[in-house]
Design a protein around this motif. Sequence first.
Motif, PDB file in Angstrom:
ATOM      1  N   ASP A 219      17.498 -10.719  -3.657  1.00  0.00           N
ATOM      2  CA  ASP A 219      16.814 -11.382  -4.775  1.00  0.00           C
ATOM      3  C   ASP A 219      16.725 -10.465  -5.997  1.00  0.00           C
ATOM      4  OD1 ASP A 219      16.504 -13.604  -3.205  1.00  0.00           O
ATOM      5  OD2 ASP A 219      14.377 -13.271  -2.777  1.00  0.00           O
ATOM      6  N   LYS A 220      16.418  -9.184  -5.740  1.00  0.00           N
ATOM      7  CA  LYS A 220      16.345  -8.213  -6.843  1.00  0.00           C
ATOM      8  C   LYS A 220      17.710  -8.066  -7.501  1.00  0.00           C
ATOM      9  CE  LYS A 220      13.183  -5.120  -4.444  1.00  0.00           C
ATOM     10  NZ  LYS A 220      13.052  -3.779  -3.908  1.00  0.00           N
ATOM     11  N   VAL A 221      18.750  -7.952  -6.661  1.00  0.00           N
ATOM     12  CA  VAL A 221      20.110  -7.751  -7.170  1.00  0.00           C
ATOM     13  C   VAL A 221      20.526  -8.971  -8.000  1.00  0.00           C
ATOM     14  CG1 VAL A 221      22.521  -7.375  -6.516  1.00  0.00           C
ATOM     15  CG2 VAL A 221      20.694  -6.247  -5.225  1.00  0.00           C
ATOM     16  N   GLU A 222      20.261 -10.166  -7.485  1.00  0.00           N
ATOM     17  CA  GLU A 222      20.619 -11.394  -8.207  1.00  0.00           C
ATOM     18  C   GLU A 222      19.849 -11.511  -9.519  1.00  0.00           C
ATOM     19  OE1 GLU A 222      20.677 -15.037  -6.016  1.00  0.00           O
ATOM     20  OE2 GLU A 222      21.791 -14.157  -4.346  1.00  0.00           O
ATOM     21  N   THR A 223      18.570 -11.134  -9.509  1.00  0.00           N
ATOM     22  CA  THR A 223      17.763 -11.209 -10.732  1.00  0.00           C
ATOM     23  C   THR A 223      18.364 -10.330 -11.823  1.00  0.00           C
ATOM     24  OG1 THR A 223      15.757 -11.696  -9.489  1.00  0.00           O
ATOM     25  CG2 THR A 223      15.456 -10.818 -11.708  1.00  0.00           C
ATOM     26  N   ILE A 224      18.788  -9.125 -11.457  1.00  0.00           N
ATOM     27  CA  ILE A 224      19.428  -8.233 -12.433  1.00  0.00           C
ATOM     28  C   ILE A 224      20.747  -8.843 -12.903  1.00  0.00           C
ATOM     29  CG2 ILE A 224      20.488  -5.957 -12.786  1.00  0.00           C
ATOM     30  CD1 ILE A 224      18.395  -4.884 -10.729  1.00  0.00           C
ATOM     31  N   SER A 225      21.509  -9.433 -11.981  1.00  0.00           N
ATOM     32  CA  SER A 225      22.819  -9.993 -12.340  1.00  0.00           C
ATOM     33  C   SER A 225      22.691 -11.157 -13.318  1.00  0.00           C
ATOM     34  CB  SER A 225      23.577 -10.448 -11.087  1.00  0.00           C
ATOM     35  OG  SER A 225      23.113 -11.703 -10.622  1.00  0.00           O
ATOM     36  N   GLU A 226      21.546 -11.834 -13.304  1.00  0.00           N
ATOM     37  CA  GLU A 226      21.342 -12.998 -14.174  1.00  0.00           C
ATOM     38  C   GLU A 226      20.759 -12.628 -15.535  1.00  0.00           C
ATOM     39  OE1 GLU A 226      18.899 -15.280 -11.572  1.00  0.00           O
ATOM     40  OE2 GLU A 226      20.574 -15.749 -10.226  1.00  0.00           O
ATOM     41  N   ASP A 227      20.426 -11.347 -15.726  1.00  0.00           N
ATOM     42  CA  ASP A 227      19.809 -10.892 -16.977  1.00  0.00           C
ATOM     43  C   ASP A 227      20.884 -10.298 -17.885  1.00  0.00           C
ATOM     44  OD1 ASP A 227      18.336  -9.836 -19.030  1.00  0.00           O
ATOM     45  OD2 ASP A 227      17.235  -8.395 -17.788  1.00  0.00           O
ATOM     46  N   ALA A 228      21.444 -11.137 -18.759  1.00  0.00           N
ATOM     47  CA  ALA A 228      22.554 -10.699 -19.611  1.00  0.00           C
ATOM     48  C   ALA A 228      22.161  -9.551 -20.543  1.00  0.00           C
ATOM     49  CB  ALA A 228      23.094 -11.874 -20.422  1.00  0.00           C
ATOM     50  N   LYS A 229      20.852  -9.381 -20.803  1.00  0.00           N
ATOM     51  CA  LYS A 229      20.410  -8.278 -21.672  1.00  0.00           C
ATOM     52  C   LYS A 229      20.451  -6.937 -20.941  1.00  0.00           C
ATOM     53  CE  LYS A 229      16.418 -10.176 -22.962  1.00  0.00           C
ATOM     54  NZ  LYS A 229      16.419 -11.599 -22.538  1.00  0.00           N
ATOM     55  N   ASN A 230      20.529  -6.994 -19.608  1.00  0.00           N
ATOM     56  CA  ASN A 230      20.590  -5.761 -18.817  1.00  0.00           C
ATOM     57  C   ASN A 230      22.053  -5.323 -18.731  1.00  0.00           C
ATOM     58  OD1 ASN A 230      20.679  -3.836 -16.698  1.00  0.00           O
ATOM     59  ND2 ASN A 230      18.848  -4.708 -15.769  1.00  0.00           N
ATOM     60  N   ASP A 231      22.332  -4.106 -19.198  1.00  0.00           N
ATOM     61  CA  ASP A 231      23.712  -3.610 -19.196  1.00  0.00           C
ATOM     62  C   ASP A 231      24.307  -3.563 -17.790  1.00  0.00           C
ATOM     63  OD1 ASP A 231      23.677  -3.326 -21.932  1.00  0.00           O
ATOM     64  OD2 ASP A 231      23.188  -1.186 -21.881  1.00  0.00           O
ATOM     65  N   ALA A 232      23.449  -3.543 -16.785  1.00  0.00           N
ATOM     66  CA  ALA A 232      23.924  -3.426 -15.404  1.00  0.00           C
ATOM     67  C   ALA A 232      24.137  -4.793 -14.743  1.00  0.00           C
ATOM     68  CB  ALA A 232      22.923  -2.605 -14.589  1.00  0.00           C
ATOM     69  N   HIS A 233      24.046  -5.893 -15.505  1.00  0.00           N
ATOM     70  CA  HIS A 233      24.097  -7.212 -14.856  1.00  0.00           C
ATOM     71  C   HIS A 233      25.435  -7.478 -14.164  1.00  0.00           C
ATOM     72  CE1 HIS A 233      25.859  -8.522 -18.738  1.00  0.00           C
ATOM     73  NE2 HIS A 233      26.385  -9.515 -18.052  1.00  0.00           N
ATOM     74  N   GLU A 234      26.554  -6.988 -14.736  1.00  0.00           N
ATOM     75  CA  GLU A 234      27.853  -7.213 -14.088  1.00  0.00           C
ATOM     76  C   GLU A 234      27.978  -6.378 -12.815  1.00  0.00           C
ATOM     77  OE1 GLU A 234      30.781  -6.625 -17.169  1.00  0.00           O
ATOM     78  OE2 GLU A 234      30.707  -8.766 -17.706  1.00  0.00           O
TER      79      GLU A 234
END
Length: 134
Positions: free
Chosen positions: A50-65
């Motif tokens: 869930d944490k990993v997916e949340t980051i992946s969905e945040d386009a403002k986070n440089d680490a989303h990809e």
Amino acid sequence: GGGGGSSSSSTAAALLALLDEDDAQLQALALQKLDACVAVHWPEVFDAIDKVETISEDAKNDAHELAALLASKVYYHLGEQKDAMQFALAAGTLFDLADKSEYTNTVVATCIDEYVQQRAAAREAAAAAPAAPA
């Protein structure tokens, strides 16, 4: 600490804990290190998917990809090919087609299968639709 085996899984746990930090650079570092060991530690990563997916969905986070790539690999290890494909596509250029691993080949094959199924469904829908008057 316990035996020798617990130290590497506690490392995975420590890296996963970094995903709770607000610092995107720390998150990116943790994701890079998790990506390097996901073949072994995917069960631990799945516990925090869930944490990993949340980051992946945040386009403002440089680490989303990077998060999307990690999620894709976890789903690949789970045998969830469609989820693996969707997260691989969300990983952008980090999903490396030149990498001829079983993971990459499986995701590419899933993409092709999905495309073929969608084309077939579109043809069936077009065939079922009444013809327009000339």
